[in-house]
Design an enzyme around this catalytic site. Structure first.
Site, PDB file in Angstrom:
ATOM      1  N   GLY A   3       0.702  -5.161   0.823  1.00  0.00           N
ATOM      2  CA  GLY A   3      -0.440  -5.244  -0.100  1.00  0.00           C
ATOM      3  C   GLY A   3      -0.069  -5.825  -1.452  1.00  0.00           C
ATOM      4  O   GLY A   3      -0.931  -6.368  -2.151  1.00  0.00           O
TER       5      GLY A   3
ATOM      6  N   GLU B 233      -0.153  -9.499  -0.923  1.00  0.00           N
ATOM      7  CA  GLU B 233      -1.582  -9.835  -0.794  1.00  0.00           C
ATOM      8  C   GLU B 233      -2.270  -9.829  -2.158  1.00  0.00           C
ATOM      9  O   GLU B 233      -3.118 -10.678  -2.441  1.00  0.00           O
ATOM     10  CB  GLU B 233      -2.269  -8.845   0.151  1.00  0.00           C
ATOM     11  CG  GLU B 233      -1.787  -9.007   1.581  1.00  0.00           C
ATOM     12  CD  GLU B 233      -2.279  -7.920   2.524  1.00  0.00           C
ATOM     13  OE1 GLU B 233      -2.509  -8.225   3.696  1.00  0.00           O
ATOM     14  OE2 GLU B 233      -2.433  -6.754   2.098  1.00  0.00           O
TER      15      GLU B 233
ATOM     16  N   GLU C 206       4.353  -5.380   7.348  1.00  0.00           N
ATOM     17  CA  GLU C 206       3.514  -4.325   7.952  1.00  0.00           C
ATOM     18  C   GLU C 206       3.823  -4.047   9.417  1.00  0.00           C
ATOM     19  O   GLU C 206       3.723  -2.911   9.866  1.00  0.00           O
ATOM     20  CB  GLU C 206       2.025  -4.681   7.800  1.00  0.00           C
ATOM     21  CG  GLU C 206       1.485  -4.562   6.383  1.00  0.00           C
ATOM     22  CD  GLU C 206       1.615  -5.831   5.559  1.00  0.00           C
ATOM     23  OE1 GLU C 206       2.453  -6.707   5.907  1.00  0.00           O
ATOM     24  OE2 GLU C 206       0.884  -5.972   4.580  1.00  0.00           O
TER      25      GLU C 206
ATOM     26  N   ALA D 229       0.859  -1.189   0.000  1.00  0.00           N
ATOM     27  CA  ALA D 229       0.000   0.000   0.000  1.00  0.00           C
ATOM     28  C   ALA D 229       0.891   1.234   0.000  1.00  0.00           C
ATOM     29  O   ALA D 229       2.024   1.185   0.497  1.00  0.00           O
ATOM     30  CB  ALA D 229      -0.874  -0.014   1.248  1.00  0.00           C
TER      31      ALA D 229
HETATM   32  N1  DAK Z   1       4.577   3.378  -0.316  1.00  0.00           N
HETATM   33  C1  DAK Z   1       4.976   4.579  -0.797  1.00  0.00           C
HETATM   34  N2  DAK Z   1       6.153   4.779  -1.420  1.00  0.00           N
HETATM   35  C2  DAK Z   1       6.976   3.723  -1.569  1.00  0.00           C
HETATM   36  C3  DAK Z   1       6.616   2.433  -1.100  1.00  0.00           C
HETATM   37  C4  DAK Z   1       5.358   2.280  -0.441  1.00  0.00           C
HETATM   38  N3  DAK Z   1       4.905   1.090   0.010  1.00  0.00           N
HETATM   39  N4  DAK Z   1       7.631   1.593  -1.368  1.00  0.00           N
HETATM   40  C5  DAK Z   1       8.570   2.336  -2.006  1.00  0.00           C
HETATM   41  N5  DAK Z   1       8.172   3.616  -2.125  1.00  0.00           N
HETATM   42  C6  DAK Z   1       8.881   4.732  -2.735  1.00  0.00           C
HETATM   43  C7  DAK Z   1      10.018   5.215  -1.819  1.00  0.00           C
HETATM   44  O1  DAK Z   1       9.531   6.089  -0.841  1.00  0.00           O
HETATM   45  C8  DAK Z   1      10.913   5.920  -2.841  1.00  0.00           C
HETATM   46  O2  DAK Z   1      10.367   7.170  -3.134  1.00  0.00           O
HETATM   47  P1  DAK Z   1      11.322   8.498  -3.248  1.00  0.00           P
HETATM   48  O3  DAK Z   1      12.086   8.551  -1.995  1.00  0.00           O
HETATM   49  O4  DAK Z   1      12.184   8.193  -4.462  1.00  0.00           O
HETATM   50  O5  DAK Z   1      10.355   9.592  -3.467  1.00  0.00           O
HETATM   51  C9  DAK Z   1      10.756   5.032  -4.075  1.00  0.00           C
HETATM   52  O6  DAK Z   1       9.556   4.316  -3.905  1.00  0.00           O
HETATM   53  C10 DAK Z   1      11.892   4.021  -4.235  1.00  0.00           C
HETATM   54  O7  DAK Z   1      11.982   3.310  -3.011  1.00  0.00           O
HETATM   55  P2  DAK Z   1      13.388   2.978  -2.318  1.00  0.00           P
HETATM   56  O8  DAK Z   1      14.365   4.079  -2.557  1.00  0.00           O
HETATM   57  O9  DAK Z   1      13.089   2.609  -0.918  1.00  0.00           O
HETATM   58  O10 DAK Z   1      13.829   1.720  -3.178  1.00  0.00           O
HETATM   59  P3  DAK Z   1      14.692   0.468  -2.753  1.00  0.00           P
HETATM   60  O11 DAK Z   1      14.855  -0.337  -4.000  1.00  0.00           O
HETATM   61  O12 DAK Z   1      15.904   0.884  -1.996  1.00  0.00           O
HETATM   62  O13 DAK Z   1      13.777  -0.353  -1.722  1.00  0.00           O
HETATM   63  C11 DAK Z   1      11.708  -1.456  -0.983  1.00  0.00           C
HETATM   64  C12 DAK Z   1      12.590  -0.952  -2.173  1.00  0.00           C
HETATM   65  C13 DAK Z   1      10.408  -1.949  -1.603  1.00  0.00           C
HETATM   66  C14 DAK Z   1      12.410  -2.568  -0.247  1.00  0.00           C
HETATM   67  C15 DAK Z   1      11.468  -0.269  -0.004  1.00  0.00           C
HETATM   68  O14 DAK Z   1      11.042   0.879  -0.752  1.00  0.00           O
HETATM   69  C16 DAK Z   1      10.419  -0.580   1.031  1.00  0.00           C
HETATM   70  O15 DAK Z   1      10.738  -1.191   2.037  1.00  0.00           O
HETATM   71  N6  DAK Z   1       9.179  -0.135   0.795  1.00  0.00           N
HETATM   72  C17 DAK Z   1       8.102  -0.282   1.760  1.00  0.00           C
HETATM   73  C18 DAK Z   1       7.632  -1.714   1.818  1.00  0.00           C
HETATM   74  C19 DAK Z   1       6.479  -1.874   2.819  1.00  0.00           C
HETATM   75  O16 DAK Z   1       6.642  -1.584   4.025  1.00  0.00           O
HETATM   76  N7  DAK Z   1       5.349  -2.384   2.329  1.00  0.00           N
HETATM   77  C20 DAK Z   1       4.162  -2.558   3.166  1.00  0.00           C
HETATM   78  C21 DAK Z   1       3.334  -1.315   3.113  1.00  0.00           C
HETATM   79  S1  DAK Z   1       1.943  -1.414   4.222  1.00  0.00           S
HETATM   80  C22 DAK Z   1      -5.663  -2.134   4.496  1.00  0.00           C
HETATM   81  C23 DAK Z   1      -5.306  -3.149   3.629  1.00  0.00           C
HETATM   82  C24 DAK Z   1      -3.988  -3.304   3.262  1.00  0.00           C
HETATM   83  C25 DAK Z   1      -3.000  -2.458   3.765  1.00  0.00           C
HETATM   84  C26 DAK Z   1      -3.386  -1.455   4.609  1.00  0.00           C
HETATM   85  C27 DAK Z   1      -4.720  -1.289   4.991  1.00  0.00           C
HETATM   86  N8  DAK Z   1      -7.049  -1.967   4.907  1.00  0.00           N
HETATM   87  C28 DAK Z   1      -8.049  -2.921   4.394  1.00  0.00           C
HETATM   88  C29 DAK Z   1      -7.464  -0.981   5.799  1.00  0.00           C
HETATM   89  C30 DAK Z   1      -1.638  -2.681   3.320  1.00  0.00           C
HETATM   90  C31 DAK Z   1      -0.587  -2.164   3.959  1.00  0.00           C
HETATM   91  C32 DAK Z   1       0.760  -2.237   3.353  1.00  0.00           C
HETATM   92  O17 DAK Z   1       0.995  -2.806   2.306  1.00  0.00           O
END
Ligand code: DAK
Length: 258
Positions: free
Chosen positions: A109, A112, A132, A66
């Site tokens: 997400g 998922e 998460e 997400a």
């Molecule tokens: N959201 C927003 N931006 C993201 C992102 C994300 N999930 N993942 C990456 N980006 C953005 C980074 O901020 C960066 O942006 P700038 O700084 O260039 O502006 C750009 O993408 C490149 O990312 P990185 O520089 O970090 O790239 P790397 O290759 O070094 O690393 C990475 C890639 C995927 C390992 C890292 O970016 C990362 O850890 N990303 C976050 C992964 C994460 O935590 N995913 C889970 C998100 S929470 C719900 C249902 C579902 C959900 C929620 C509620 N309801 C039914 C209520 C779901 C929740 C989730 O998925």
């Protein structure tokens, strides 16, 4: 100038490919992307000429979850009103087979989303995970349920409770990935498999998918009853007559979807 964040392609006869296209954000699933994926999948499933759908991203990410930047400031009611579960249910309920072609990250997400598909083809360097907990939430798009059903309680707990990522090989060995292929071949392999499915009788494919999905959460007896009804019904289809006649006459069948 804005670019389309989800693209639809037709890489082969009978096959639609839906591509998440936010490379600058590792294909993070903002609301626009989520709605467009659900809308395109629904439209493609309604299209009679489409028999199988491939869902993919790019080399670096299937989807990194997400969009954290979009949701970081939201409250419970706003999250509730986003209705994301309904969108994911639309995808999971797609009557036609959906193959996830996963390269790069499939996290949160994104993992998922892949798990709402029917088959997952992953490149060797793809990375999966439900990270998460590291940002103060839990998997909310079905991860606690679908990952557990796919790999069992103890592997699911190991990854959901630590937020650790896991490799495509580990995902394959756990039963989450259907086929592991060299990175360069992910999309081609998914399209080839989609072509193979597209050539088969669509009613049989639709009923096979339905029997597996409905049966997986039902008691064995209920699932078996559903399977029996479905196979009986298929004996009213022209494709059953054609398929069996072609076998007996030693020729290639011509399926019409009727
Ligand atoms: N959201 C927003 N931006 C993201 C992102 C994300 N999930 N993942 C990456 N980006 C953005 C980074 O901020 C960066 O942006 P700038 O700084 O260039 O502006 C750009 O993408 C490149 O990312 P990185 O520089 O970090 O790239 P790397 O290759 O070094 O690393 C990475 C890639 C995927 C390992 C890292 O970016 C990362 O850890 N990303 C976050 C992964 C994460 O935590 N995913 C889970 C998100 S929470 C719900 C249902 C579902 C959900 C929620 C509620 N309801 C039914 C209520 C779901 C929740 C989730 O998925």
């Amino acid at each position: 100038m804005t670019h389309p964040v989800v693209l639809v392609e037709r890489p082969a006869e009978g096959v639609a490919l839906v591509r998440i296209n936010r490379p600058e954000a590792r294909n993070a699933l903002n609301m626009e992307v989520r709605k467009l994926i659900a809308q395109h999948l629904t439209e493609q499933a309604d299209e009679a000429t489409v028999r199988c759908i491939v869902l993919t991203g790019n080399d670096k990410a299937f989807a990194a979850g997400a969009d954290i930047k979009e949701m970081s400031g939201l409250g419970s009611i706003e999250m509730l009103q986003r209705g994301t579960l309904k969108l994911w249910s639309t995808i999971a309920g797609c009557p036609k087979p959906v193959i996830a072609a996963v390269s790069g990250f499939a996290l949160g997400g994104g993992c998922e989303l892949a798990m709402t598909c029917d088959i997952i083809i992953a490149g060797e360097s793809a990375r999966f995970g439900q990270p998460e907990v590291k940002i103060g939430i839990i998997p909310g798009g079905g991860g606690t349920q679908r990952l557990t059903r796919a790999v069992g309680k103890f592997k699911a707990m190991r990854y959901i409770l630590t937020g650790d990522l896991f490799s495509a090989r580990e995902a394959y060995e756990m039963g989450l990935v259907s086929e592991l292929v060299p990175d360069a071949e992910v999309e081609k392999r998914a399209i080839d498999m989609a072509k193979q499915i597209a050539e088969l009788p669509p009613l049989a494919i639709e009923m096979a998918k339905e029997a597996v999905l409905r049966g997986v959460d039902a008691a064995l007896d209920t699932g078996l009853a559903l399977e029996t009804k479905a196979i009986q019904l298929l004996f009213s289809s022209q494709d059953q007559k054609e398929g069996m006649a072609a076998f007996i006459e030693k020729r290639k069948p011509k399926f019409t979807g009727k």
